[in-house]
Scaffold this motif. Sequence first.
Motif, short mmCIF file in Angstrom:
data_model
loop_
_atom_site.label_atom_id
_atom_site.label_comp_id
_atom_site.label_asym_id
_atom_site.label_seq_id
_atom_site.Cartn_x
_atom_site.Cartn_y
_atom_site.Cartn_z
N LYS A 357 23.90 25.60 34.38
CA LYS A 357 24.64 25.94 35.70
C LYS A 357 25.52 24.85 36.07
O LYS A 357 25.85 23.86 35.61
N HIS A 358 26.08 25.03 37.47
CA HIS A 358 26.89 23.89 38.11
C HIS A 358 26.67 23.99 39.46
O HIS A 358 26.50 24.67 40.12
N LYS A 359 26.77 22.55 40.03
CA LYS A 359 26.62 22.47 41.46
C LYS A 359 27.67 23.25 42.31
O LYS A 359 28.87 23.43 41.98
N ALA A 360 27.10 23.88 43.26
CA ALA A 360 27.95 24.64 43.90
C ALA A 360 28.95 24.00 44.65
O ALA A 360 28.86 22.79 45.28
N GLU A 361 30.15 24.71 45.00
CA GLU A 361 31.49 24.08 45.62
C GLU A 361 30.81 23.73 46.91
O GLU A 361 30.20 24.77 47.67
N GLY A 362 31.22 22.60 47.57
CA GLY A 362 31.02 22.64 49.10
C GLY A 362 29.61 21.83 49.35
O GLY A 362 29.24 21.42 50.29
N VAL A 363 28.75 21.69 48.23
CA VAL A 363 27.33 21.23 48.36
C VAL A 363 27.66 19.54 47.98
O VAL A 363 28.05 19.45 46.82
N THR A 364 27.16 18.76 48.72
CA THR A 364 27.00 17.30 48.40
C THR A 364 25.68 16.92 48.06
O THR A 364 24.68 17.23 48.63
N ALA A 365 25.52 16.47 46.82
CA ALA A 365 24.13 16.22 46.35
C ALA A 365 23.66 14.73 46.19
O ALA A 365 24.64 14.06 45.53
N LEU A 366 22.75 14.43 46.86
CA LEU A 366 22.34 13.04 46.56
C LEU A 366 21.11 13.15 45.71
O LEU A 366 19.97 13.35 46.13
N LEU A 367 21.40 12.62 44.30
CA LEU A 367 19.86 12.67 43.42
C LEU A 367 19.46 11.09 43.53
O LEU A 367 20.44 10.40 42.68
N VAL A 368 18.52 10.58 43.88
CA VAL A 368 18.11 9.22 43.79
C VAL A 368 16.77 9.02 43.16
O VAL A 368 15.65 9.44 44.03
N PRO A 369 16.82 8.36 42.26
CA PRO A 369 15.58 8.31 41.47
C PRO A 369 14.82 7.18 42.41
O PRO A 369 15.27 6.36 42.87
N GLY A 370 13.30 7.27 42.30
CA GLY A 370 12.47 6.41 43.07
C GLY A 370 12.53 5.12 42.48
O GLY A 370 11.66 3.79 43.16
N SER A 371 12.76 4.68 41.36
CA SER A 371 12.65 3.36 40.66
C SER A 371 13.61 3.33 39.54
O SER A 371 14.34 4.38 38.95
N ALA A 446 21.13 23.87 45.43
CA ALA A 446 22.18 23.07 44.94
C ALA A 446 23.31 23.89 43.95
O ALA A 446 24.37 23.59 44.05
N VAL A 447 22.64 24.76 43.45
CA VAL A 447 23.63 25.54 42.50
C VAL A 447 24.14 26.83 42.87
O VAL A 447 25.10 27.64 42.54
N THR A 448 23.42 27.45 44.10
CA THR A 448 23.96 28.67 44.81
C THR A 448 24.66 28.34 45.94
O THR A 448 25.39 29.33 46.62
N GLY A 449 24.37 26.97 46.61
CA GLY A 449 24.92 26.69 48.04
C GLY A 449 24.48 27.46 49.20
O GLY A 449 24.84 27.29 50.34
N VAL A 450 23.27 28.12 48.91
CA VAL A 450 22.46 28.77 49.87
C VAL A 450 21.12 28.36 49.63
O VAL A 450 20.71 28.17 48.64
#
Length: 457
Positions: A357-371, A446-450
Motif C-alpha cells: 500500500k502507500h502512505k496516505a496523502e496529508g499524513v506525516t509519519a514518524l517511524l522511529v526505531p527504539g535502538s 497511516a495508509v487510510t488517512g483516518v
Amino acid sequence: MNTLFDKIWDAHVVQTIADGATQLYIDRLYCHEVTSPQAFEGLRSRGLRPFRPQQIFCMPDHNTPTHDQDQPIADPVSRHQVDTLAKNAEYFGLTHFGMLHPKNGIIHVVGPEQGLSLPGMTIVCGDSHTSTHGAMGAIAFGIGTSEVEMVLASQCILQAKPKSMRITINGQLGTGVTAKDLALYIMSRITTSGATGYFVEYAGEAVRSLSMEGRLTLCNLSIEMGARGGMVAPDDTTFAYLKGRPYAPKGEAWDKAVEKWRQLQSGSDALFDKEVYFDAKDIEPMITYGTNPGMGMGITQTIPAPQTESDAKALAYMQMAEGEKMLGKKVDYVFLGACTNGRVEDFRAFASIVKGKHKAEGVTALLVPGSWEVVRQLEAEGIDKILHEAGFAIRQPGCSACLGMNDDKVPAGALCIATSNRNFEGRMGPGARTCLASPLMAAAAAVTGVITDPRDF
C-alpha cells in the motif's frame, strides 16, 4: 506473601530501617541525560565515586535528534544535557552508549535487548517507564534524581515496600488485538489510579501467550495505571529471548542462571493484597479519546459522556464529543516508536499492514526505531524496504515525539495516532492531540488517512 515480587524483594533487602523503609540493594542502574546531571554533581560535591560502576550503564535518549546524529545537536539545552552525560560517564568511569554507538537507543529498549536486564534483578532509572524491565521477571521502577545519587553512591536505595496486585487475563487475545490493546483496556477499566500503591504481576493465558516484546509493552504501561511497577514471571519465552544476548550469561553460567530463574514464580499459596480478573475475549483494538491513558475505548464503540469536569475539559481539548465514533476521524500524524512500541516486532506489525500500500496523502509519519539494534534487524529482515516502498522513512533511534523534548513535535491542533505511552495535553508538542493505539492501528491510519479498525486489513 510468597509472590514473585516478595521473593525478589526479600532477596535484596540489606536492612529494614526503624521507620519502616527498606534499604534495598540494586543490581542495575540506568542513567539518561535528563535526570542524572544533578546526581553526578552531588557525588562531586561530596567527593564520592560510584560504589559499583560496573553495574551502571548510561545512554542519552530523550534529547537525541532522530536525524543527522553525526552533526552537533542544534538545540543548546539538549546538546548540553547529552554532552554532560558523556562527560560524567567518562569522569566516573561508567559504561556509556553515546549517540551513534551501535548499542545506543532508548534505555528501556536497549536494556532487555542487550541482556542487561535479567530475571530476578532489581533495576532502577530516573525515568517512570523503568517498569518496562519488569517483563524480564525483575523488580524495576523509576526513581527521582536524589535517589539516582543515592544508588550511584551506595548501590542501594531506601524504599517503602509496595502492596502486591495480580492482574489475570484469562483466554486468548483475538485477531488484531495486541499487548498495547490489553494495557489500554486494563487502564480503561481500573483507571489511571487503579493500581496506585501496588506492584503488579500480570498473569493468565493471554499474558503467557505474549511475545517478549509484548510483555515489555504491557509492563511499560504499568506506571500509567498508577502502579509502582509491573512484572511477568520468567518462562521459556523469556529464556529464549535472552539466550545469546551480549550481556546474558554464557555456557555453564547460562545453564545455572536458567535453573535459578525457573524458581522465580509466585507460589500456589501466594497471597496478593489485591486480585483483578479480565477475560481476553472482551478486548478489541483500543484507542484513546481523551488526555490520559485511561480514557480509552474499543475501536467500534462511541465516546462516552464525560463524568467529571476534567473529562469535559479533555474532550474539549481533543475536539471530541460524546456519542461520536473514533472511526473515520481524520489523522494528521502517525508516530511509531517509543519505549512502549519501538521494537522490531512493532515494526513487523506496522509493515504487515502497509505492505503493498502507500502512505496516505496529508499524513506525516514518524517511524522511529527504539535502538540501533532494531535498525539492524529491520535491514536484515527487509522491513526497511517494505516501508520505503510504501512511502515511509525510517528515522534514527531516540525517544522522538513521545515527549516533545527534541526536534520531533506534533503541531498545535494536529491529531496524532501514537504508539507511545502518554496522551497528556501538550505532551507531543503545544496543542498537539494524541490518540494512543497499537502499531497495527497506527499503520491502518497511516495508509487510510483516518482512524481505521486494523482488523479491516
